[in-house]
Design an enzyme around this catalytic site. Structure first.
Site, PDB file in Angstrom:
ATOM      1  N   HIS A 136     -64.202   1.985 -26.201  1.00 36.79           N
ATOM      2  CA  HIS A 136     -64.543   2.362 -25.647  1.00 36.79           C
ATOM      3  C   HIS A 136     -65.440   0.985 -25.028  1.00 36.79           C
ATOM      4  CE1 HIS A 136     -66.534   5.623 -23.573  1.00 36.79           C
ATOM      5  NE2 HIS A 136     -65.517   6.210 -22.929  1.00 36.79           N
ATOM      6  N   ASP A 213     -65.459   5.138 -34.611  1.00 38.85           N
ATOM      7  CA  ASP A 213     -65.750   5.396 -33.529  1.00 38.85           C
ATOM      8  C   ASP A 213     -64.773   6.637 -33.479  1.00 38.85           C
ATOM      9  OD1 ASP A 213     -65.574   7.087 -30.743  1.00 38.85           O
ATOM     10  OD2 ASP A 213     -65.394   4.713 -29.388  1.00 38.85           O
ATOM     11  N   GLN A 216     -61.774  10.452 -30.530  1.00 39.48           N
ATOM     12  CA  GLN A 216     -60.346  10.820 -30.235  1.00 39.48           C
ATOM     13  C   GLN A 216     -59.793  11.031 -31.476  1.00 39.48           C
ATOM     14  OE1 GLN A 216     -59.626  11.715 -27.290  1.00 39.48           O
ATOM     15  NE2 GLN A 216     -60.733  10.465 -26.013  1.00 39.48           N
ATOM     16  N   LYS A 239     -64.871  16.706 -26.895  1.00 42.35           N
ATOM     17  CA  LYS A 239     -64.017  16.684 -27.063  1.00 42.35           C
ATOM     18  C   LYS A 239     -62.668  17.124 -27.808  1.00 42.35           C
ATOM     19  CE  LYS A 239     -64.701  11.755 -25.697  1.00 42.35           C
ATOM     20  NZ  LYS A 239     -64.600  11.678 -24.191  1.00 42.35           N
ATOM     21  N   CYS A 377     -62.602   4.199 -18.864  1.00 39.61           N
ATOM     22  CA  CYS A 377     -63.531   3.439 -19.849  1.00 39.61           C
ATOM     23  C   CYS A 377     -63.453   2.101 -21.501  1.00 39.61           C
ATOM     24  CB  CYS A 377     -65.139   4.376 -20.367  1.00 39.61           C
ATOM     25  SG  CYS A 377     -65.420   5.808 -19.049  1.00 39.61           S
TER      26      CYS A 377
HETATM   27  N1  7TS Z   1     -65.451   7.125 -27.636  1.00 40.01           N
HETATM   28  C1  7TS Z   1     -63.716   6.634 -28.010  1.00 40.01           C
HETATM   29  C2  7TS Z   1     -62.820   6.627 -28.452  1.00 40.01           C
HETATM   30  C3  7TS Z   1     -63.609   8.084 -26.146  1.00 40.01           C
HETATM   31  O1  7TS Z   1     -62.751   8.151 -26.067  1.00 40.01           O
HETATM   32  C4  7TS Z   1     -64.872   8.432 -25.619  1.00 40.01           C
HETATM   33  C5  7TS Z   1     -64.647   8.812 -24.854  1.00 40.01           C
HETATM   34  C6  7TS Z   1     -66.331   7.826 -26.221  1.00 40.01           C
HETATM   35  C7  7TS Z   1     -66.109   6.790 -27.545  1.00 40.01           C
HETATM   36  C8  7TS Z   1     -67.952   8.331 -25.581  1.00 40.01           C
HETATM   37  O2  7TS Z   1     -67.968   9.877 -25.635  1.00 40.01           O
HETATM   38  P1  7TS Z   1     -68.933  10.441 -25.091  1.00 40.01           P
HETATM   39  O3  7TS Z   1     -68.602  12.180 -25.681  1.00 40.01           O
HETATM   40  O4  7TS Z   1     -70.175  10.167 -25.699  1.00 40.01           O
HETATM   41  O5  7TS Z   1     -69.324  10.305 -23.864  1.00 40.01           O
HETATM   42  N2  7TS Z   1     -63.768   8.682 -23.180  1.00 40.01           N
HETATM   43  C9  7TS Z   1     -63.638   9.392 -22.514  1.00 40.01           C
HETATM   44  C10 7TS Z   1     -62.110   9.462 -22.022  1.00 40.01           C
HETATM   45  O6  7TS Z   1     -61.155   8.720 -22.193  1.00 40.01           O
HETATM   46  N3  7TS Z   1     -62.033  10.111 -20.544  1.00 40.01           N
HETATM   47  O7  7TS Z   1     -63.350  10.216 -20.417  1.00 40.01           O
HETATM   48  C11 7TS Z   1     -64.442   9.787 -21.720  1.00 40.01           C
END
Ligand code: 7TS
Length: 419
Positions: A136, A213, A216, A239, A377
């Protein structure tokens, strides 16, 4: 009372009953454009159960005050709830100590913390950070920024046509200039579950720390940071059925102790004079300013919710649902799934011949099916497959076969509309 009546009356699950779980999520029970909602955008953000919604309302109604500073009752209650949530995170990911749990704004913030406080001081000209093609952007851009500043470089471990990490190629990239590996545990664009234990062992054999990371992974797998022996683990509450604006950085205590603060401000200090400031110990050193108190309490409630599920049953149920969805989509002429790794969780990213993913997403929505269309992303993943975007359905344990059937029908309807 019959056995089935007993199961139906159970207020919430002890083993795993997907229909009982569904009842806990109010947002799932509505119609969208005249169709029952099939919420399949969980990788972007998941819905919250009433237990989380109610705990947030209860806390805000009764116990809210600023933390770590009040002699008064409400501040003490709020501090107990906030620090109690830290203890819940410790147990949830099997950390060694509460000093290893830093509350952040989310995965992105957690990774930026490590870039700023761990990587910046150790990176020198020509040093390297290894990432993978399937990261990501939040696990790419912070490293690019810090590498540019320090004259260091990013090395990228490749993936194969199924979207699996080429682990031997990754291992070949490890060398004496490598200062950190930053790798996604489960890919948001492909669903691939990476062989993280092997990657961590290989990196440690060369003395290289690893950040995972886990954004997910945490909603789908039980994560044990000690078993993984991972050095840093980042994830977001929103999430994992909790609120937005809050997340966690797990770090091994010795590493966190050695790192300078991320931001300066209140709560992260012990003594301040204009001549010299003494920093607080862990975890306060990394939590400058008034944090997202209610968000952290909500995260604690989400963990309580997750802890009462039978995770062996949850992962088996999710795997079955993913197999079911994969089989249905594979049968639709003109549909191609992107990301077919052997080890996969939650994600069905796909293309339909001749129809742009954004158009697909729009027609699916008209059918009550919520998905994400775009690059997710993860533009380097799109570049790897030479595609601009995909449509992505992403599952949670509250989804069922009706949701997948709705997706199947809506895709067929989309193809009809465009033919
Ligand atoms: N890493 C992964 C693997 C992610 O899927 C996401 C967000 C992030 C980091 C960032 O997370 P945040 O909570 O700091 O924003 N992924 C997604 C997505 O797949 N669709 O919208 C956000």
């Amino acid at each position: 009372m019959t056995a089935s009546a007993t199961a139906a009356e159970r207020p919430t699950v002890t083993a795993f009953d997907p229909e009982a779980v569904r009842r806990d999520f109010p947002a799932l029970h509505q119609e969208i454009h005249g169709h029952p909602l099939a919420f399949l955008d969980n990788a972007a953000s998941s819905q919250r159960p009433r237990q989380v919604i109610e705990e947030i309302a209860r806390f805000d109604s009764n116990d809210y005050a600023n933390i770590h500073r009040g002699v008064h009752e409400l501040s003490q209650r709020a501090t107990a709830a906030y620090e109690g949530a830290r203890d819940k995170v410790v147990r949830f990911i099997n950390a060694n100590d509460r000093k290893e749990i830093i509350f952040t704004r989310g995965t992105t913030d957690s990774i930026n913390l490590v870039a700023s406080s761990f990587a910046r001081p150790v990176l020198n000209l020509g040093d390297e950070i290894i990432v993978t093609t399937m990261e990501h952007h939040s696990n790419i851009v912070p490293w690019q920024m810090i590498c540019r500043e320090r004259g260091a470089v990013i090395r990228v471990a490749p993936i194969n046509d199924r979207g699996e990490l080429e682990i031997e190629e990754f291992e070949k990239l490890l060398n004496p200039r490598t200062k950190l590996v930053a790798m996604v545990h489960v890919s948001n664009a492909l669903g691939t579950i990476n062989p993280v234990k092997r990657a961590i062992d290989a990196a440690h054999a060369k003395g290289v720390p690893v950040l995972l990371d886990g954004a997910q992974a945490i909603p789908h797998l039980r994560v044990d940071v000690q078993d993984l022996d991972v050095d840093f683990y980042a994830f977001s509450a929103h999430k994992m059925f909790g609120p937005t604006g809050v997340g966690v950085l797990y770090g091994k205590q010795a590493l966190l102790e050695s790192m300078p603060p991320y931001q300066g401000g209140g709560d992260m200090i012990s003594v301040v004079t204009f001549e010299k400031t003494f920093y607080n110990g862990l975890p306060a050193k990394f939590e400058a300013g008034t944090p997202n108190i209610t968000g952290v309490v909500g995260l604690g409630a989400a963990i309580d919710y997750l802890e009462q599920l039978d995770w062996g049953a949850v992962t088996a149920y999710e795997a079955d649902l993913l197999d079911y969805g994969t089989e249905l989509l594979e049968k639709i002429p003109g549909v191609k799934i992107i990301g077919t790794a052997e080890e996969k969780a939650s994600v069905l990213s796909f293309l339909i011949d001749g129809i742009h993913p954004h158009d697909v997403g729009t027609i699916l929505d008209r059918n009550g099916v919520a998905v994400r269309a775009g690059h997710h992303c993860a533009q380097p993943v799109m570049q790897r497959f030479s595609i601009p975007a995909t449509t992505r359905a992403s599952l949670a344990f509250y989804n069922n076969r009706d949701d997948i059937d709705a997706l199947d029908r809506a895709i067929r309807n989309t193809i009809e509309v465009f033919s």
